[in-house]
Design an enzyme around this catalytic site. Structure first.
Site: not given
Ligand code: NAD
Length: 479
Positions: A150, A173, A226-227, A231, A248, A282, A329, A381, A460
């Site tokens: 995003n 990555k 990410g999610s 996480g 995050e 987020c 999405q 979310e 961060e």
């Molecule tokens: P996601 O968790 O699906 O993916 C994030 C990253 O993790 C991607 O690069 C993905 O390829 C990688 N990933 C997926 N599976 C993995 C695994 N098994 N091992 C290692 N890496 C893996 O999230 P998304 O859909 O890309 O992003 C949306 C999410 O990110 C939302 O929940 C949003 O709130 C969050 N987000 C948080 C912040 C923050 O700073 N708090 C900022 C932006 C987005």
């Protein structure tokens, strides 16, 4: 014939056995490019290269690292229109937002260029006479960087720039949906003089490339955005290897609107916070916690603003809300609209898929009213242009509802009362608090992050980034 953009491993651009197409969410006929996907072996090679480069990189000196960061900042700023356009084309936020995010990335590189020149330790007297104590910061080692789709340039920037600043080699990555901006940033840094092995780009699916990074014990620290679900995987794998990690994750950010709020400010904060960047932030204000004296006027004004929002092609200068990032999405967003309806919420406006000239993932922003805080639309979310209004009696109930969430990223309030704003700042359970401002939209020189289920580990951005990217050494000397 579309060119395939390679990965960068040990200073070499490598094509890889397979590639994936980067598709424009405003127009699915438009293929932006093909990007090489890495294998587990590629990740292993990247980590080996980073390990081999680590010692020299740690000793490379602050001038060299400053110059690389500064050059990257200058080039990104000079190319902001072109990169911003690429960003909007691959992610779907509007051109103004894409260019704005690109400028932000340049500012972040510039900030950390400055930070390289301010690396400082401490010298203290010892409690033992004749002994000196020195406290210094050292690089943490190989940093694995995993980013979401995003913010395709700002998040990579705010993770890569401090890694370089503090002398850590990187294995990066990016998210599968947005390889374009990631590639451009790596190309710029590579040409700016990053030595072989200090910056490695490995594109590809999280389940393969990300997982290979988690499984490699030679990565000393992982910074992830990410999610929550992913996480947790990062956390578990990191604990297994006793490595440092920083997460995050999501948000379910409240914007409290009190009876005494300036209605125009409150509606601006709500519409901008909930729906701009297609609600895919987020920090988006997905829960609008509104006190009863202003409720009707507020809902009426929000609905009228939403009706006028122009949803369309991200690259059209008139567009205010771009498409959702992809079909999955969009389906998730529409499913949540249905879930909200079934839970008994009133869909005040929006929530349907829109047709445009081009085939894209367009959706009318949705506003629910008559919602309770325990409904799924208020606890989970959505990560799309969907917001709900929760009606409350007074400030005390508003604060309690705002805090009643497993998340804790950003929390906002619109009020003209200094007393209540101050109380809210002190008692909101969130890493970031906004008064008469949208919950989304932050500065780059101050810490970013949340509490509870939103974040884990050091903050961060700004000077606080040093907490994650360095380790502290305490040295004693007897003269
Ligand atoms: P996601 O968790 O699906 O993916 C994030 C990253 O993790 C991607 O690069 C993905 O390829 C990688 N990933 C997926 N599976 C993995 C695994 N098994 N091992 C290692 N890496 C893996 O999230 P998304 O859909 O890309 O992003 C949306 C999410 O990110 C939302 O929940 C949003 O709130 C969050 N987000 C948080 C912040 C923050 O700073 N708090 C900022 C932006 C987005």
């Amino acid at each position: 014939m579309v060119e395939t953009r390679p990965n960068l491993i040990d200073g070499q651009w490598l094509a890889g056995a397979q590639s994936a197409a980067n598709i424009n969410p405003s127009d699915t006929e438009d293929t932006i490019g093909h990007y090489a996907t890495a294998t587990r072996d590629d990740v292993e090679a990247a980590v080996s290269a980073a390990c081999a480069a680590a010692d020299d990189w740690a000793r490379s000196g602050i001038q060299a690292r400053h110059d690389i960061l500064r050059a990257a900042s200058d080039e990104i700023m000079a190319r902001r229109e072109e990169i911003g356009r690429l960003l909007s084309r691959e992610e779907g936020k509007t051109l103004a937002e894409g260019i704005g995010e690109t400028v932000r990335a340049a500012q972040i590189f510039n900030f950390f260029a400055g930070e390289t020149l301010r690396l400082a330790g401490e010298r203290l007297d010892s409690v033992r006479p004749g002994v000196d104590v020195e406290i210094s910061r050292e690089p943490i080692g190989v940093v694995g960087i995993i980013t979401p789709w995003n913010f395709p340039i700002a998040i990579p920037a705010w993770k890569i720039a401090p890694a370089i600043c503090y002398g850590n080699p990187v294995v990066f990555k990016p998210a599968e949906l947005v390889p374009g901006c990631a590639w451009v940033v790596v190309d710029i840094l590579h040409r700016a003089g990053m030595p072989a092995g200090t910056l490695n780009l490995v594109n590809g699916p999280g389940s393969v490339v990300g997982q290979a990074m988690l499984d490699d014990p030679r990565i000393n620290a992982i910074t992830f955005t990410g999610s929550q679900a992913t996480g947790e995987r990062v956390a578990q794998a990191s604990v297994r290897h006793m490595r440092k990690f920083q997460l995050e994750m999501g948000g379910k950010n409240p914007l409290v609107v009190l009876d005494d709020a300036d209605i125009d400010v409150a509606v601006d904060c709500a519409v901008q916070g909930a729906f701009f960047s297609t609600g895919q932030r987020c920090t988006a204000s997905s829960r609008l916690v509104v006190s009863e004296g202003i409720h009707s006027r507020f809902v009426e004004a929000c609905a009228s603003r939403i009706r006028d929002l122009l949803v369309g092609d991200a690259l059209d200068s008139r567009t205010q809300i771009g498409p959702v990032v992809d079909e999955t999405q969009l389906q998730q967003d529409l499913d949540y609209v249905e879930i909200g309806r079934r839970e008994g919420a009133t869909l005040r406006i929006g929530g349907e898929r829109l047709k445009r000239d081009k085939n894209g993932f367009y959706m009318q922003p949705a506003l629910f009213t008559d919602t309770r805080n325990d409904m799924r639309i208020n606890t989970e979310e959505v990560f799309g242009p969907v917001a709900s209004v929760i009606r409350v009696r007074n400030y005390e109930e508003a604060l309690s509802v705002a805090n009643d969430t497993p998340f804790g990223l950003s929390s906002g309030i619109c009020t003209q009362s200094l007393k209540l704003a101050t109380h809210f700042k002190r008692n909101a359970q969130a890493g970031m608090v906004m008064v008469n401002l949208p919950t989304a939209g932050v500065d780059y020189h101050v810490p970013f992050g949340g509490t509870k289920g939103s974040s884990y580990g050091p903050r961060e951005q700004g000077r606080y980034a040093a907490e994650f990217h360095t380790t502290v050494k305490t040295a004693y000397t007897s003269a």
